[in-house]
Design an enzyme around this catalytic site. Structure first.
Site, PDB file in Angstrom:
ATOM      1  N   ARG A 198       0.804  -1.238   0.000  1.00  0.00           N
ATOM      2  CA  ARG A 198       0.000   0.000   0.000  1.00  0.00           C
ATOM      3  C   ARG A 198       0.825   1.271   0.000  1.00  0.00           C
ATOM      4  O   ARG A 198       0.379   2.322   0.436  1.00  0.00           O
ATOM      5  CB  ARG A 198      -0.947   0.049   1.204  1.00  0.00           C
ATOM      6  CG  ARG A 198      -1.974  -1.016   1.142  1.00  0.00           C
ATOM      7  CD  ARG A 198      -2.981  -0.883   2.240  1.00  0.00           C
ATOM      8  NE  ARG A 198      -3.918  -1.969   2.130  1.00  0.00           N
ATOM      9  CZ  ARG A 198      -4.968  -1.935   1.330  1.00  0.00           C
ATOM     10  NH1 ARG A 198      -5.233  -0.856   0.627  1.00  0.00           N
ATOM     11  NH2 ARG A 198      -5.757  -2.970   1.245  1.00  0.00           N
TER      12      ARG A 198
ATOM     13  N   LYS B 254       4.132  10.969 -11.635  1.00  0.00           N
ATOM     14  CA  LYS B 254       3.089  10.216 -12.327  1.00  0.00           C
ATOM     15  C   LYS B 254       3.625   8.902 -12.886  1.00  0.00           C
ATOM     16  O   LYS B 254       3.666   8.702 -14.102  1.00  0.00           O
ATOM     17  CB  LYS B 254       2.519  11.040 -13.492  1.00  0.00           C
ATOM     18  CG  LYS B 254       1.750  12.264 -13.047  1.00  0.00           C
ATOM     19  CD  LYS B 254       0.877  12.785 -14.179  1.00  0.00           C
ATOM     20  CE  LYS B 254       1.666  13.051 -15.434  1.00  0.00           C
ATOM     21  NZ  LYS B 254       0.838  13.413 -16.568  1.00  0.00           N
TER      22      LYS B 254
ATOM     23  N   GLU C 255      13.785  17.540 -25.058  1.00  0.00           N
ATOM     24  CA  GLU C 255      12.905  17.936 -23.949  1.00  0.00           C
ATOM     25  C   GLU C 255      13.524  19.099 -23.161  1.00  0.00           C
ATOM     26  O   GLU C 255      12.809  19.896 -22.556  1.00  0.00           O
ATOM     27  CB  GLU C 255      12.643  16.748 -23.016  1.00  0.00           C
ATOM     28  CG  GLU C 255      12.001  15.528 -23.686  1.00  0.00           C
ATOM     29  CD  GLU C 255      10.465  15.589 -23.740  1.00  0.00           C
ATOM     30  OE1 GLU C 255       9.885  16.664 -23.470  1.00  0.00           O
ATOM     31  OE2 GLU C 255       9.866  14.543 -24.076  1.00  0.00           O
TER      32      GLU C 255
ATOM     33  N   LYS D 239      10.533  22.723 -14.681  1.00  0.00           N
ATOM     34  CA  LYS D 239       9.455  21.751 -14.569  1.00  0.00           C
ATOM     35  C   LYS D 239       8.892  21.729 -13.149  1.00  0.00           C
ATOM     36  O   LYS D 239       7.677  21.648 -12.942  1.00  0.00           O
ATOM     37  CB  LYS D 239       9.935  20.357 -14.997  1.00  0.00           C
ATOM     38  CG  LYS D 239       8.739  19.462 -15.247  1.00  0.00           C
ATOM     39  CD  LYS D 239       8.973  18.191 -16.000  1.00  0.00           C
ATOM     40  CE  LYS D 239       7.633  17.451 -16.073  1.00  0.00           C
ATOM     41  NZ  LYS D 239       7.732  16.036 -16.357  1.00  0.00           N
TER      42      LYS D 239
ATOM     43  N   GLU E  32      -2.451  18.736 -13.116  1.00  0.00           N
ATOM     44  CA  GLU E  32      -2.506  18.940 -14.551  1.00  0.00           C
ATOM     45  C   GLU E  32      -3.850  19.470 -15.060  1.00  0.00           C
ATOM     46  O   GLU E  32      -4.552  18.799 -15.798  1.00  0.00           O
ATOM     47  CB  GLU E  32      -2.187  17.627 -15.268  1.00  0.00           C
ATOM     48  CG  GLU E  32      -1.706  17.861 -16.669  1.00  0.00           C
ATOM     49  CD  GLU E  32      -0.869  16.694 -17.193  1.00  0.00           C
ATOM     50  OE1 GLU E  32      -0.437  16.797 -18.319  1.00  0.00           O
ATOM     51  OE2 GLU E  32      -0.675  15.709 -16.454  1.00  0.00           O
TER      52      GLU E  32
ATOM     53  N   ARG F 144       0.325  23.485 -16.535  1.00  0.00           N
ATOM     54  CA  ARG F 144       1.185  22.334 -16.745  1.00  0.00           C
ATOM     55  C   ARG F 144       1.060  21.795 -18.167  1.00  0.00           C
ATOM     56  O   ARG F 144       1.979  21.160 -18.692  1.00  0.00           O
ATOM     57  CB  ARG F 144       0.828  21.253 -15.720  1.00  0.00           C
ATOM     58  CG  ARG F 144       1.739  20.056 -15.757  1.00  0.00           C
ATOM     59  CD  ARG F 144       1.549  19.243 -14.500  1.00  0.00           C
ATOM     60  NE  ARG F 144       2.195  17.958 -14.603  1.00  0.00           N
ATOM     61  CZ  ARG F 144       2.211  17.060 -13.639  1.00  0.00           C
ATOM     62  NH1 ARG F 144       1.607  17.310 -12.503  1.00  0.00           N
ATOM     63  NH2 ARG F 144       2.817  15.904 -13.792  1.00  0.00           N
TER      64      ARG F 144
ATOM     65  N   ASN G 236       3.411  20.160 -22.654  1.00  0.00           N
ATOM     66  CA  ASN G 236       3.094  19.324 -23.810  1.00  0.00           C
ATOM     67  C   ASN G 236       3.434  19.980 -25.144  1.00  0.00           C
ATOM     68  O   ASN G 236       3.019  19.498 -26.195  1.00  0.00           O
ATOM     69  CB  ASN G 236       1.612  18.948 -23.802  1.00  0.00           C
ATOM     70  CG  ASN G 236       1.298  17.964 -22.703  1.00  0.00           C
ATOM     71  OD1 ASN G 236       2.121  17.105 -22.396  1.00  0.00           O
ATOM     72  ND2 ASN G 236       0.139  18.091 -22.101  1.00  0.00           N
TER      73      ASN G 236
ATOM     74  N   HIS H  35       3.910  17.973 -28.263  1.00  0.00           N
ATOM     75  CA  HIS H  35       3.578  16.589 -27.951  1.00  0.00           C
ATOM     76  C   HIS H  35       2.352  16.049 -28.672  1.00  0.00           C
ATOM     77  O   HIS H  35       2.229  14.840 -28.837  1.00  0.00           O
ATOM     78  CB  HIS H  35       3.443  16.398 -26.441  1.00  0.00           C
ATOM     79  CG  HIS H  35       4.778  16.217 -25.762  1.00  0.00           C
ATOM     80  ND1 HIS H  35       5.772  17.171 -25.816  1.00  0.00           N
ATOM     81  CD2 HIS H  35       5.301  15.175 -25.064  1.00  0.00           C
ATOM     82  CE1 HIS H  35       6.836  16.724 -25.149  1.00  0.00           C
ATOM     83  NE2 HIS H  35       6.569  15.513 -24.687  1.00  0.00           N
TER      84      HIS H  35
ATOM     85  N   HIS I 277       2.967  12.648 -30.459  1.00  0.00           N
ATOM     86  CA  HIS I 277       2.249  11.397 -30.181  1.00  0.00           C
ATOM     87  C   HIS I 277       1.634  10.830 -31.456  1.00  0.00           C
ATOM     88  O   HIS I 277       1.608   9.612 -31.658  1.00  0.00           O
ATOM     89  CB  HIS I 277       1.162  11.619 -29.125  1.00  0.00           C
ATOM     90  CG  HIS I 277       1.722  11.917 -27.761  1.00  0.00           C
ATOM     91  ND1 HIS I 277       1.048  12.667 -26.827  1.00  0.00           N
ATOM     92  CD2 HIS I 277       2.898  11.561 -27.191  1.00  0.00           C
ATOM     93  CE1 HIS I 277       1.795  12.767 -25.729  1.00  0.00           C
ATOM     94  NE2 HIS I 277       2.921  12.109 -25.922  1.00  0.00           N
TER      95      HIS I 277
ATOM     96  N   HIS J  20      10.778   8.827 -28.559  1.00  0.00           N
ATOM     97  CA  HIS J  20       9.898   9.913 -28.121  1.00  0.00           C
ATOM     98  C   HIS J  20      10.515  11.318 -28.292  1.00  0.00           C
ATOM     99  O   HIS J  20       9.903  12.209 -28.866  1.00  0.00           O
ATOM    100  CB  HIS J  20       9.480   9.682 -26.666  1.00  0.00           C
ATOM    101  CG  HIS J  20       8.653  10.783 -26.093  1.00  0.00           C
ATOM    102  ND1 HIS J  20       7.359  11.017 -26.500  1.00  0.00           N
ATOM    103  CD2 HIS J  20       8.953  11.747 -25.184  1.00  0.00           C
ATOM    104  CE1 HIS J  20       6.893  12.078 -25.845  1.00  0.00           C
ATOM    105  NE2 HIS J  20       7.843  12.532 -25.038  1.00  0.00           N
TER     106      HIS J  20
END
Ligand code: NAD
Ligand code: ZN
Length: 370
Positions: free
Chosen positions: A123, A145, A187, A228, A238, A242, A246, A249, A253, A268
């Site tokens: 947990r 994340k 990035e 960041k 987000e 934030r 992207n 992006h 993607h 990427h």
């Protein structure tokens, strides 16, 4: 050269990202100072284990931290339910307690997998990240994340979990393949393009030094992490600003999906480089940004050895329709309108919430033929 600590301010869950050379050698001392009396489960992949696991093992051992080692195969495929299960079971079998620490030694794949395992094993265990790719040092250590991929899509399953500490040892980047370094660099350049023109100009000047290592590299990583951290601290879940992270992006993607996520064709960071050039070119086409800035962005990324056009992707034969379909499947569609990060120029990105798909399609028609 000394290490620099960037504080990620998240109230009770605040933590430091330390950036500098030789931090693996100091990992034991730093972890035991922060979390005394804990043992560790180190999760890494086989590429990284070969190069950096012995140093981490002895660093922890030197201060009496017992560690168990869990080595997974390298690559995105390890972000799966099956691998997660194996990792969690290995943690439980090693009899690491709830108070013990999960240490992720590796790139973003290991960080995402180990972080998610730490979030659910017993947990929730404490989590320390030792990122070994440039992308992971600047991108995946701030944000909290971790997660895995599902059959239905990438990164759809995960948790919010902040690490207790991040040790970005810049010496580990010396063993990183050049292509992976360049991908992370995209990035890093993104940070300047979003909101720090001076940083972008500094990168234009210092790119060679950032690639060769040393003080400029440390400063560039710390600067990116700081940016960041500031953005994420202001918007942990987000919803607003934030989203600027992207930049490039949505296009990226779509290109990654069109390549079937085949890393041999496109990784990427490379997709992000192309995506950022497209975001600038599209902004110019919309009369939002000066052409000179778009030209400069393209020239800089190209000088870093990154692809800057759709046609630079090996075997690229995508239609505008196909790319638009991928864009629409991306989560950023609202009531038939697309949300894009556009720009008024270098360092002036903004969130555009109502971009008509027809305009994007017309723009892409011109791009796929170049
Ligand atoms: N959680 C987040 O906020 C977040 C943010 C950005 C990216 N990500 C995730 O990160 C992943 C990509 O991360 P990545 O680019 O680090 O990929 P990666 O972890 O797959 O690493 C790239 C390759 O480099 C190897 N490698 C790593 N460190 C090395 C070193 N020091 N020397 C030699 N080889 C080394 C790895 O074994 C792998 O083959 C994606 O899954 C992405 O979804 C997560
Ligand atoms: Zn990215």
């Amino acid at each position: 050269m000394s290490a620099e600590a960037v504080r990620v301010e998240l109230g009770a869950r605040s933590y430091d990202v330390v950036v500098g050379p030789g931090l693996i050698a100091e990992a034991g001392a730093r972890i035991s100072a922060l979390l005394p009396g804990r043992n560790a489960a180190i999760i890494t992949d086989s590429n990284v284990a070969e190069r950096h696991l012995p140093a981490l093992r002895s660093s922890l051992g030197a201060v009496g931290i017992e560690s168990t080692e869990i080595v997974v195969p390298p690559g995105e495929a390890s972000k799966s339910f099956e691998r997660l299960q194996a990792v969690v079971e290995a943690i439980l079998e090693s009899r690491r307690e709830r108070n013990d620490v999960v240490v992720a030694l590796g790139g973003g794949v290991v960080g995402d997998l180990a972080g998610f395992a730490a979030a659910i094993a017993r947990r929730g265990m404490r989590f320390v990240q030792v990122p070994t790719t440039l992308l992971a040092q600047v991108e995946s250590t701030v944000g909290g994340k971790p997660g895995i991929n599902a059959r239905q899509g990438k990164t759809l399953v995960g948790a919010f979990l902040q690490p207790a500490l991040v040790l970005a040892d810049t010496l580990t980047l010396d063993t990183l393949p050049e292509r992976e370094f360049r991908a992370g660099y995209a990035e890093m350049a993104k940070v300047g393009l979003i909101g720090d023109r001076k940083f972008f100009e500094w990168l234009e000047e210092k790119r060679g030094e950032v690639f060769s290592g040393g003080a400029a590299r440390i400063r560039a990583i710390a600067e990116s992490v700081r940016f960041k951290a500031k953005t994420v601290a202001a918007d942990e879940h987000e919803t607003g600003e934030r989203a600027l992270l992207n930049l490039g992006h949505t296009f990226a993607h779509a290109l990654e999906a069109a390549c079937g996520f085949d890393a041999k064709r496109l990784v990427h960071g490379e997709a992000v480089a192309i995506g950022m050039v497209l975001a600038h070119d599209f902004s110019v086409a919309e009369g939002l940004a000066p052409m000179a800035d778009a030209v400069r962005v393209r020239a800089h990324l190209k000088s870093a050895g990154l692809p800057v056009a759709i046609g630079d992707i090996p075997g690229a034969a995508f239609s505008a329709d196909e790319l638009l379909r991928h864009i629409a499947q991306d989560k950023k569609v609202q009531r038939g309108r697309l949300t894009f990060i556009l720009t008024n120029g270098i360092g002036q990105a903004f969130i555009a919430e109502d971009v008509p798909p027809e305009k994007v399609k017309a723009f892409l028609e011109g791009q796929v033929r170049r």
